[in-house]
Write a protein that holds these residues in place. Structure first.
Motif, PDB file in Angstrom:
ATOM      1  N   VAL A  26       9.167  98.986  15.141  1.00 24.67           N
ATOM      2  CA  VAL A  26       8.488  99.019  16.444  1.00 24.67           C
ATOM      3  C   VAL A  26       7.059  98.508  16.284  1.00 24.67           C
ATOM      4  O   VAL A  26       6.586  97.678  17.071  1.00 24.67           O
ATOM      5  CB  VAL A  26       8.519 100.436  17.048  1.00 24.67           C
ATOM      6  CG1 VAL A  26       7.742 100.486  18.352  1.00 24.67           C
ATOM      7  CG2 VAL A  26       9.961 100.897  17.258  1.00 24.67           C
ATOM      8  N   CYS A  29       7.051  94.755  15.657  1.00 25.37           N
ATOM      9  CA  CYS A  29       7.263  94.036  16.919  1.00 25.37           C
ATOM     10  C   CYS A  29       5.995  94.004  17.764  1.00 25.37           C
ATOM     11  O   CYS A  29       5.634  92.957  18.318  1.00 25.37           O
ATOM     12  CB  CYS A  29       8.405  94.670  17.708  1.00 25.37           C
ATOM     13  SG  CYS A  29      10.029  94.367  16.997  1.00 25.37           S
ATOM     14  N   ALA A  53       7.008  96.397  25.404  1.00 26.71           N
ATOM     15  CA  ALA A  53       7.813  96.061  24.224  1.00 26.71           C
ATOM     16  C   ALA A  53       8.025  97.286  23.351  1.00 26.71           C
ATOM     17  O   ALA A  53       9.123  97.502  22.821  1.00 26.71           O
ATOM     18  CB  ALA A  53       7.145  94.947  23.422  1.00 26.71           C
ATOM     19  N   THR A  54       6.996  98.098  23.202  1.00 26.81           N
ATOM     20  CA  THR A  54       7.114  99.325  22.401  1.00 26.81           C
ATOM     21  C   THR A  54       8.195 100.222  22.975  1.00 26.81           C
ATOM     22  O   THR A  54       9.032 100.756  22.233  1.00 26.81           O
ATOM     23  CB  THR A  54       5.766 100.069  22.346  1.00 26.81           C
ATOM     24  OG1 THR A  54       4.812  99.222  21.697  1.00 26.81           O
ATOM     25  CG2 THR A  54       5.875 101.379  21.602  1.00 26.81           C
ATOM     26  N   VAL A  57      11.769  98.376  22.498  1.00 25.05           N
ATOM     27  CA  VAL A  57      12.221  98.307  21.106  1.00 25.05           C
ATOM     28  C   VAL A  57      12.450  99.709  20.538  1.00 25.05           C
ATOM     29  O   VAL A  57      13.428  99.935  19.824  1.00 25.05           O
ATOM     30  CB  VAL A  57      11.217  97.513  20.240  1.00 25.05           C
ATOM     31  CG1 VAL A  57      11.573  97.596  18.762  1.00 25.05           C
ATOM     32  CG2 VAL A  57      11.179  96.056  20.688  1.00 25.05           C
ATOM     33  N   SER A  58      11.603 100.659  20.877  1.00 24.96           N
ATOM     34  CA  SER A  58      11.829 102.007  20.339  1.00 24.96           C
ATOM     35  C   SER A  58      13.112 102.601  20.914  1.00 24.96           C
ATOM     36  O   SER A  58      13.849 103.286  20.202  1.00 24.96           O
ATOM     37  CB  SER A  58      10.630 102.932  20.532  1.00 24.96           C
ATOM     38  OG  SER A  58      10.272 103.059  21.854  1.00 24.96           O
ATOM     39  N   ALA A  68      18.676  95.292  15.813  1.00 20.89           N
ATOM     40  CA  ALA A  68      18.079  95.061  17.124  1.00 20.89           C
ATOM     41  C   ALA A  68      17.250  93.781  17.062  1.00 20.89           C
ATOM     42  O   ALA A  68      17.087  93.192  15.992  1.00 20.89           O
ATOM     43  CB  ALA A  68      17.219  96.261  17.538  1.00 20.89           C
ATOM     44  N   LEU A  70      13.680  91.785  19.187  1.00 23.45           N
ATOM     45  CA  LEU A  70      12.687  91.617  20.245  1.00 23.45           C
ATOM     46  C   LEU A  70      12.744  90.152  20.660  1.00 23.45           C
ATOM     47  O   LEU A  70      12.727  89.265  19.818  1.00 23.45           O
ATOM     48  CB  LEU A  70      11.283  91.950  19.731  1.00 23.45           C
ATOM     49  CG  LEU A  70      10.128  91.568  20.670  1.00 23.45           C
ATOM     50  CD1 LEU A  70      10.118  92.459  21.910  1.00 23.45           C
ATOM     51  CD2 LEU A  70       8.803  91.650  19.934  1.00 23.45           C
ATOM     52  N   ALA A  83      14.534  93.623  24.636  1.00 23.15           N
ATOM     53  CA  ALA A  83      15.072  94.138  23.377  1.00 23.15           C
ATOM     54  C   ALA A  83      16.584  94.106  23.448  1.00 23.15           C
ATOM     55  O   ALA A  83      17.181  94.574  24.411  1.00 23.15           O
ATOM     56  CB  ALA A  83      14.583  95.560  23.124  1.00 23.15           C
ATOM     57  N   ASP A  85      20.066  95.372  21.541  1.00 21.93           N
ATOM     58  CA  ASP A  85      20.571  96.339  20.564  1.00 21.93           C
ATOM     59  C   ASP A  85      22.089  96.254  20.531  1.00 21.93           C
ATOM     60  O   ASP A  85      22.701  95.612  21.375  1.00 21.93           O
ATOM     61  CB  ASP A  85      20.074  97.765  20.846  1.00 21.93           C
ATOM     62  CG  ASP A  85      20.600  98.347  22.144  1.00 21.93           C
ATOM     63  OD1 ASP A  85      21.832  98.376  22.344  1.00 21.93           O
ATOM     64  OD2 ASP A  85      19.769  98.797  22.950  1.00 21.93           O
TER      65      ASP A  85
END
Length: 141
Positions: A26, A29, A53-54, A57-58, A68, A70, A83, A85
């Motif tokens: 994270v 990214c 984004a945080t 992605v988290s 995963a 980004l 993101a 996954d």
């Protein structure tokens, strides 16, 4: 050094950063996104894009078991941050941000919905892996 042609700042571009299922990814990214936006002259979008984004992605790393990615795309004055996954199931529906201010979890997509101009998700296959892509858009204005 050969002379290069000037870069058109309005020209579309896209980056994809593939990450392992590791919470440290994270931060990788977030810092990579800051560098990308700075290099493309979009520093005004950095803080909001990093926050979004945080969250995306988290969610991808915390709630799924596989790899995963980004993805960051600029086109027609819109920055899309997303993101991917390996879980093809839909993301949790975002709750009301006001009701989640004291919550330990569950604020991610509510923040995305509150801060982005548009957001959504879609099933997506990458490299033979099925999954989903959760994205949000930020306009340049």
């Amino acid at each position: 050094m050969p002379e290069s042609e000037p870069v058109d700042p309005a020209a579309p571009w896209e980056y994809t950063l593939y990450i392992p299922n590791d919470l440290r990814a994270v931060t990788v990214c977030r810092r990579t996104l800051r560098l990308i936006l700075t290099m493309h002259g979009l520093i005004r979008l950095v803080d909001t894009a990093e926050l979004l984004a945080t969250e995306l992605v988290s969610n991808a790393v915390r709630h799924t078991k596989g790899p995963a990615a980004l993805r960051v795309r600029w086109a027609a004055g819109v920055l899309r941050v997303g993101a991917w996954d390996a879980d093809p199931g839909p993301p949790e529906r975002p709750g009301n941000l006001d009701a989640l201010t004291e919550a330990e979890e569950g604020r991610g997509l509510a923040l995305v919905r509150a801060c982005a101009d548009l957001w959504g998700w879609q099933p997506l296959a990458r490299g033979g892996n099925r999954g989903k892509y959760v994205w949000c858009d930020l306009g340049a204005a």
